[in-house]
Scaffold this motif. Sequence first.
Motif, PDB file in Angstrom:
ATOM      1  N   LEU A 328     -49.729  45.256  53.958  1.00  0.00           N
ATOM      2  CA  LEU A 328     -48.440  45.805  53.551  1.00  0.00           C
ATOM      3  C   LEU A 328     -47.414  45.811  54.682  1.00  0.00           C
ATOM      4  CD1 LEU A 328     -49.666  48.798  51.348  1.00  0.00           C
ATOM      5  CD2 LEU A 328     -48.646  46.652  50.551  1.00  0.00           C
ATOM      6  N   HIS A 331     -44.048  44.129  53.863  1.00  0.00           N
ATOM      7  CA  HIS A 331     -43.269  44.843  52.856  1.00  0.00           C
ATOM      8  C   HIS A 331     -42.630  46.099  53.443  1.00  0.00           C
ATOM      9  CE1 HIS A 331     -44.815  42.265  49.663  1.00  0.00           C
ATOM     10  NE2 HIS A 331     -46.019  42.408  50.182  1.00  0.00           N
ATOM     11  N   PRO A 429     -47.382  45.922  46.959  1.00  0.00           N
ATOM     12  CA  PRO A 429     -46.361  46.876  47.402  1.00  0.00           C
ATOM     13  C   PRO A 429     -45.921  47.798  46.276  1.00  0.00           C
ATOM     14  CG  PRO A 429     -45.412  44.686  47.154  1.00  0.00           C
ATOM     15  CD  PRO A 429     -46.899  44.526  47.021  1.00  0.00           C
TER      16      PRO A 429
END
Length: 488
Positions: A328, A331, A429
């Motif tokens: 992640l 993101h 995400p």
Amino acid sequence: MSLTLYNSLTRQKEPFEPLEAGRVKIYCCGVTVYDFCHLGHARSYIVWDTVRRYLMWRGYRVTYVQNFTDIDDKIIRRSQADNIPWEQITETYIQAYLDDMRRLNIQDADRYPHATQVIPQIVQFIEQLIAKGYAYEANGDVYYAVERFPSYGKLSGRKLDQMEAGASGRVGDGETKKRHPLDFALWKSAKPGEPSWDSPWGKGRPGWHIECSVMVKEELGDSIDIHMGGQDLTFPHHENEIAQSEAALAAPLSRYWLHNGFVNISGEKMSKSLGNFTTIRQMLDAGIEPMVLRLFVLQAQYRKPIDFTDGAIASAQNSWSTLKDGLLFGHRHGKTLGWVDAAEADFGDPAAMRIEADSSAASQFQSAMDDDFNTSAALAVLFELAKDLQKERNRLVHDGETQTDANTLRQQWQTLTVLAQVLGLEASPDQDATATLSDEVIEAKIQERKAAKQSKSFAEADRIRDELKALGIILIDKPGGVTEWRRE
């Protein structure tokens, strides 16, 4: 380094050379659909899904076929016990299987043949075996004559004269009809109230082993590249498939045979009698994340047994937290780092990423997977990338800048994302609560908390801390009234 596979047939690692350059034909033994899938099924199908994904990543065009055994003794018994039509039993559990596998991010097979869809072809195949002298009819049943196949036992390593009577699997009744104790049923005559189909030997249904031989031939041809399944299928099921197919077709059934190891529960074999039988949906519904279960399976080499314990799952959960944090990274921090593509629609999609195939990480990953799909070593490469990104995340959050330049971080993140997807490990995400909170919003919340503390509204200050913690934001109070934070 070339891809090598441990071939159960030869009991050694061999270079992988498909029958047709660039193409791979795979048959994976599927489930008998009379109940929900258990942890053993999860282990098998996660492993074989990963093998399929890796072969595709290596550039092969893969055709992946997995059957459903939708007529069998167990299905009939379940139908009779529940007083439900057998067709309804199979339809229910086929859908349950598909639901469970998709939750584990296991890709659908290219084709799912059903045994009941190929009954005419099964009858023709049995007739061929009879004509060649490998099978015989006995009062409405048909049996395979194991003594007629000289290499019987070559997969399992068993000698015919050393095998015990009754070891041939689901043969049912009729031991006295057989010429040899290990002869196994190709066709079973119908019993009152059981589903049946017409045949030259009377009404009946196929045996378990002949179903797969015929489905392999119908879907993929006389010979395939890889035949895979659980270790428990080596004998008698796969041994009998070889005997049937190679006798009828005079060609090797499969070039490579792959088998995954067993699953134990806290050191004991999983079984309903021991009360440790666990279905996939029970585990997932109890709160175990699908990616945690997938990671748990992939942490071990696929041929070795694995032990499912609370401690092992807790360890896998911690490992997934590290990996998920890395996945992640883009993101959460791509815009802050000035990545030009961070606002594009396909941002974060591995299919849109181009990684350096000769990079150290990609090379190490491929080297590990080329060694008989060593997912344990491949995961070590992913964790190294994830931990490096985690360190840079902490620097960015606490110091406002990273030690590594933004373009290098982008390449590291994309490499991690692409390689993780090869193992079926993905973090969305959309499910990331911390990604929805900008740095500015978090700082504003911290100022609200600071004001609450100054006005002695300690309950409100605690509420804000707990609110941020629930969203994955950890506050760290330092001397002098300074509060630092990090995303969990």
